[in-house]
Design a protein around this motif. Structure first.
Motif, PDB file in Angstrom:
ATOM      1  N   PHE A 158      67.838  45.114  13.862  1.00 41.44           N
ATOM      2  CA  PHE A 158      68.239  46.498  13.628  1.00 41.44           C
ATOM      3  C   PHE A 158      67.040  47.411  13.387  1.00 41.44           C
ATOM      4  CE2 PHE A 158      72.441  44.669  12.838  1.00 41.44           C
ATOM      5  CZ  PHE A 158      73.233  45.589  13.508  1.00 41.44           C
ATOM      6  N   LEU A 159      65.850  46.846  13.264  1.00 41.01           N
ATOM      7  CA  LEU A 159      64.636  47.663  13.123  1.00 41.01           C
ATOM      8  C   LEU A 159      63.727  47.527  14.334  1.00 41.01           C
ATOM      9  CD1 LEU A 159      63.743  47.022   9.383  1.00 41.01           C
ATOM     10  CD2 LEU A 159      64.439  49.186  10.400  1.00 41.01           C
ATOM     11  N   GLY A 160      64.157  46.786  15.331  1.00 39.36           N
ATOM     12  CA  GLY A 160      63.294  46.498  16.472  1.00 39.36           C
ATOM     13  C   GLY A 160      63.458  47.464  17.614  1.00 39.36           C
ATOM     14  N   PHE A 161      63.118  48.722  17.416  1.00 38.49           N
ATOM     15  CA  PHE A 161      63.239  49.713  18.473  1.00 38.49           C
ATOM     16  C   PHE A 161      62.167  49.456  19.524  1.00 38.49           C
ATOM     17  CE2 PHE A 161      65.711  51.540  15.202  1.00 38.49           C
ATOM     18  CZ  PHE A 161      66.612  52.393  15.804  1.00 38.49           C
ATOM     19  N   GLY A 162      62.611  49.140  20.750  1.00 38.52           N
ATOM     20  CA  GLY A 162      61.681  48.878  21.836  1.00 38.52           C
ATOM     21  C   GLY A 162      61.321  47.414  21.984  1.00 38.52           C
ATOM     22  N   GLY A 163      61.582  46.600  20.954  1.00 37.15           N
ATOM     23  CA  GLY A 163      61.245  45.187  21.039  1.00 37.15           C
ATOM     24  C   GLY A 163      59.743  44.947  20.990  1.00 37.15           C
ATOM     25  N   GLY A 164      59.331  43.717  21.295  1.00 36.36           N
ATOM     26  CA  GLY A 164      57.910  43.401  21.388  1.00 36.36           C
ATOM     27  C   GLY A 164      57.145  43.699  20.123  1.00 36.36           C
ATOM     28  N   ALA A 165      56.040  44.458  20.280  1.00 37.32           N
ATOM     29  CA  ALA A 165      55.187  44.774  19.137  1.00 37.32           C
ATOM     30  C   ALA A 165      55.919  45.612  18.100  1.00 37.32           C
ATOM     31  CB  ALA A 165      53.931  45.509  19.620  1.00 37.32           C
ATOM     32  N   ALA A 166      56.887  46.411  18.538  1.00 43.36           N
ATOM     33  CA  ALA A 166      57.596  47.277  17.598  1.00 43.36           C
ATOM     34  C   ALA A 166      58.459  46.486  16.619  1.00 43.36           C
ATOM     35  CB  ALA A 166      58.465  48.274  18.366  1.00 43.36           C
ATOM     36  N   ILE A 167      58.934  45.331  17.048  1.00 46.58           N
ATOM     37  CA  ILE A 167      59.801  44.540  16.171  1.00 46.58           C
ATOM     38  C   ILE A 167      58.999  43.574  15.308  1.00 46.58           C
ATOM     39  CG2 ILE A 167      60.225  42.525  17.651  1.00 46.58           C
ATOM     40  CD1 ILE A 167      63.157  42.724  16.959  1.00 46.58           C
ATOM     41  N   ALA A 168      57.714  43.426  15.605  1.00 45.70           N
ATOM     42  CA  ALA A 168      56.888  42.451  14.890  1.00 45.70           C
ATOM     43  C   ALA A 168      56.864  42.677  13.377  1.00 45.70           C
ATOM     44  CB  ALA A 168      55.466  42.454  15.454  1.00 45.70           C
ATOM     45  N   PRO A 169      56.722  43.925  12.880  1.00 41.59           N
ATOM     46  CA  PRO A 169      56.716  44.094  11.416  1.00 41.59           C
ATOM     47  C   PRO A 169      57.988  43.616  10.747  1.00 41.59           C
ATOM     48  CG  PRO A 169      55.893  46.062  12.497  1.00 41.59           C
ATOM     49  CD  PRO A 169      56.459  45.193  13.569  1.00 41.59           C
ATOM     50  N   ALA A 170      59.125  43.865  11.380  1.00 40.57           N
ATOM     51  CA  ALA A 170      60.397  43.432  10.792  1.00 40.57           C
ATOM     52  C   ALA A 170      60.492  41.907  10.775  1.00 40.57           C
ATOM     53  CB  ALA A 170      61.563  44.033  11.570  1.00 40.57           C
ATOM     54  N   ILE A 171      60.064  41.253  11.859  1.00 40.35           N
ATOM     55  CA  ILE A 171      60.073  39.789  11.889  1.00 40.35           C
ATOM     56  C   ILE A 171      59.077  39.231  10.885  1.00 40.35           C
ATOM     57  CG2 ILE A 171      59.622  37.773  13.325  1.00 40.35           C
ATOM     58  CD1 ILE A 171      60.659  39.279  15.705  1.00 40.35           C
ATOM     59  N   ASN A 227      53.070  37.958  23.877  1.00 43.81           N
ATOM     60  CA  ASN A 227      52.669  39.111  24.680  1.00 43.81           C
ATOM     61  C   ASN A 227      51.888  38.719  25.923  1.00 43.81           C
ATOM     62  OD1 ASN A 227      53.129  42.054  23.539  1.00 43.81           O
ATOM     63  ND2 ASN A 227      52.928  40.689  21.779  1.00 43.81           N
ATOM     64  N   THR A 228      51.522  37.449  26.054  1.00 47.48           N
ATOM     65  CA  THR A 228      50.799  36.998  27.241  1.00 47.48           C
ATOM     66  C   THR A 228      51.674  36.170  28.171  1.00 47.48           C
ATOM     67  OG1 THR A 228      49.993  35.042  26.064  1.00 47.48           O
ATOM     68  CG2 THR A 228      48.588  36.981  26.048  1.00 47.48           C
ATOM     69  N   LEU A 229      52.887  35.824  27.755  1.00 44.69           N
ATOM     70  CA  LEU A 229      53.794  35.040  28.582  1.00 44.69           C
ATOM     71  C   LEU A 229      54.799  35.965  29.268  1.00 44.69           C
ATOM     72  CD1 LEU A 229      54.571  32.082  26.154  1.00 44.69           C
ATOM     73  CD2 LEU A 229      53.112  32.003  28.178  1.00 44.69           C
ATOM     74  N   PRO A 230      55.291  35.585  30.453  1.00 47.27           N
ATOM     75  CA  PRO A 230      56.298  36.419  31.125  1.00 47.27           C
ATOM     76  C   PRO A 230      57.611  36.415  30.372  1.00 47.27           C
ATOM     77  CG  PRO A 230      55.988  34.340  32.295  1.00 47.27           C
ATOM     78  CD  PRO A 230      54.918  34.398  31.245  1.00 47.27           C
ATOM     79  N   GLY A 231      58.284  37.554  30.392  1.00 48.78           N
ATOM     80  CA  GLY A 231      59.561  37.682  29.720  1.00 48.78           C
ATOM     81  C   GLY A 231      59.467  38.540  28.485  1.00 48.78           C
ATOM     82  N   PRO A 232      60.608  38.916  27.907  1.00 44.00           N
ATOM     83  CA  PRO A 232      60.612  39.772  26.715  1.00 44.00           C
ATOM     84  C   PRO A 232      59.953  39.079  25.521  1.00 44.00           C
ATOM     85  CG  PRO A 232      62.811  38.905  27.151  1.00 44.00           C
ATOM     86  CD  PRO A 232      61.965  38.541  28.332  1.00 44.00           C
ATOM     87  N   ALA A 233      59.078  39.809  24.836  1.00 43.19           N
ATOM     88  CA  ALA A 233      58.290  39.211  23.756  1.00 43.19           C
ATOM     89  C   ALA A 233      59.129  38.932  22.516  1.00 43.19           C
ATOM     90  CB  ALA A 233      57.126  40.137  23.398  1.00 43.19           C
ATOM     91  N   ALA A 234      60.063  39.826  22.179  1.00 49.50           N
ATOM     92  CA  ALA A 234      60.822  39.667  20.935  1.00 49.50           C
ATOM     93  C   ALA A 234      61.663  38.387  20.925  1.00 49.50           C
ATOM     94  CB  ALA A 234      61.689  40.905  20.693  1.00 49.50           C
ATOM     95  N   PRO A 235      62.454  38.077  21.974  1.00 49.71           N
ATOM     96  CA  PRO A 235      63.161  36.791  21.968  1.00 49.71           C
ATOM     97  C   PRO A 235      62.237  35.586  21.914  1.00 49.71           C
ATOM     98  CG  PRO A 235      64.129  38.258  23.596  1.00 49.71           C
ATOM     99  CD  PRO A 235      62.867  38.910  23.115  1.00 49.71           C
TER     100      PRO A 235
END
Length: 485
Positions: free
Chosen positions: A14-27, A51-59
């Protein structure tokens, strides 16, 4: 434990707007600060690797951390909590918004008001994590080099280089410097690294140059091979560990094999049974979105232009939307938390099944059920390969965790992560400013003051009143946007 993992990643989602680096602080707050499932060093490795592998970073991040916390059940709980709720919500919300076109403008305005104040909240979390990374980087490589490397990486990001390529460049230099190779070879490695950054920057288009595809990917492949060889040839300080740590490669492959078997056992008969799902249009969408996901490094910002080329307009591979409609969808998806890829996959799968039904294809059963299945299969097709990549890669990474090359990579990756967070921070604050400025009665000055006020307020609340739960902060941000803005 599974409930804790699910609840933790549900809050993070619920705090991961945009996923990836944006969700990192919440995780980070959930996995490191609250529960201690991983330490800071492991979290940094997971973030860099995703962030270096293919596919969405957050999952990918949620899969690795969930697996280390509670095995295969923890991985499923973490990924499901992060992806499923918002994927369902975005399908319902888009259906509601576009069910009555005449009201869509008012609904979009309400959506913007309810989400705009959450961006300064996430920005405050990013700021706190950046400060923490700065302290760690200063201890590892010194404050001057930490700031200098961060500014260089930030400049590369603003030149259009993707996050994954910046991280790959820094990892290559760090591992090469620690490998038992001649110094002249380390200096030579600067050339392919500089080539990688140049060909993937906006300078190529600015200079009207054409770079062959084989050159781009041969440089990437060469750096990956050099990094792998450097890690394996660098002796560990106390000898390489005999096993792969908490998540050995063999049990990971076994668990992933069982997951793939279950997914195929469920999805293949489902597709074969339903005429809507086995239609050529839906299967083309499934193949196209899966391939697009594998070409996406880091998540949303890279995925969006690829999705536009795949789905929007007569010149696209699959003409599912007009460009105007897809941009409206992207605006809604961006305004909601959790990974962009999973939300857009769910919506496109839902819409494709309904389009096939409208074309006259005969089927039995309720349409909403098959449309939901179509969206769910597309989400699985986007997320499962990325999750597989991350778990296998991190298990291999554990084998050489005590290598000096790995320690060098971990130290030098901190400035890159700081630069990525800073770029997201700037983007979020700009989004808040422009969104508030578009509201009736708001000027540029008042919008700027609102941005600064909200950011300072949330930063103070998280710093001084740390016991305030995240859901309460989210509700406060939503209420502020709807009532005050």
């Amino acid at each position: 434990m599974l409930f804790k993992v699910f609840a933790a990643f549900l809050r993070a989602g619920f705090l991961g707007f945009g996923g990836g680096a944006a969700i990192a602080p919440a995780i980070h707050k959930e996995a490191v600060d609250r529960y201690g499932w991983v330490d800071d060093g492991t979290f940094n490795d997971v973030l860099a690797l995703s962030n270096t592998l293919p596919g969405p970073a957050a999952p990918q991040m949620s899969a690795v951390i969930g697996y280390r916390a509670a095995g295969i059940g923890g991985m499923l709980a973490a990924v499901s909590a992060l992806v499923v709720p918002m994927a369902v919500l975005v399908v319902v919300l888009i259906s509601w918004i576009f069910s009555a076109v005449g009201e869509s403008a008012d609904k979009m305005l309400l959506l913007k008001r309810s989400t705009v104040a959450v961006f300064p909240l996430v920005s405050a979390m990013l700021c706190r994590l950046m400060l923490k990374f700065y302290r760690q980087g200063s201890e590892a490589i010194g404050p001057v080099r930490t700031v200098l490397f961060s500014l260089v990486c930030l400049a590369l990001l603003y030149l259009g280089v993707d996050n994954g390529f910046v991280i790959l460049a820094m990892i290559s230099l760090a591992i090469t410097s620690a490998a038992p190779w001649p110094r002249w070879f380390c200096y030579i490695m600067v050339v392919p690294v500089a080539t990688l950054l140049f060909v993937h920057s906006d300078l190529v288009s600015t200079l009207s140059m054409t770079v062959p595809d084989y050159l781009e990917w041969s440089v990437v492949l060469g750096l990956l091979v050099a990094g792998a060889v450097g890690l394996w040839t660098t002796p560990a300080e106390n000898g390489l560990p005999d096993s792969t740590g908490e998540a050995g490669l063999r049990p990971v492959l076994g668990d992933l094999g069982r997951i793939w078997a279950v997914v195929l056992a469920v999805c293949v008969p489902l597709v074969m049974f339903c005429p809507l799902l086995r239609s050529s249009a839906y299967l083309a969408l499934l193949a196209g979105m899966t391939f697009t996901g594998l070409m996406t490094f880091g998540g949303g910002p890279v995925f969006i232009p690829l999705a536009i080329g795949l789905l929007a307009g007569p010149s696209s591979q699959i003409f599912l939307y007009t460009k105007e409609r897809l941009m409206q969808y992207i605006a809604i998806v961006n305004a909601l938390p959790s990974p962009i890829i999973s939300k857009l996959s769910a919506v496109s799968g839902w819409d494709m099944v309904r389009r096939v039904a409208d074309s006259g294809t005969a089927y039995s059963g309720p349409l909403w059920l098959w449309a939901s299945a179509g969206g769910a299969i597309l989400v699985v097709a986007m997320v499962l390969p990325a999750v597989t990549n991350s778990l296998v890669a991190f298990s291999c990474l554990d084998r050489i965790k005590r290598s000096p090359g790995m320690k060098a990579m971990t130290k030098f990756i901190l400035p890159v992560l700081m630069a990525i967070f800073l770029s997201v921070f700037i983007s979020f604050m700009e989004t808040t400013f422009h969104t508030v400025a578009s509201f009736p009665g708001q000027s540029a000055i008042s919008s700027g003051l609102q941005c600064v006020w909200l950011f300072c307020l949330f930063l103070w609340l998280q710093t001084r009143l740390r016991r305030i739960p995240d859901p309460l902060l989210i509700l406060a941000a939503v209420a502020y946007g709807v009532i005050v803005l």
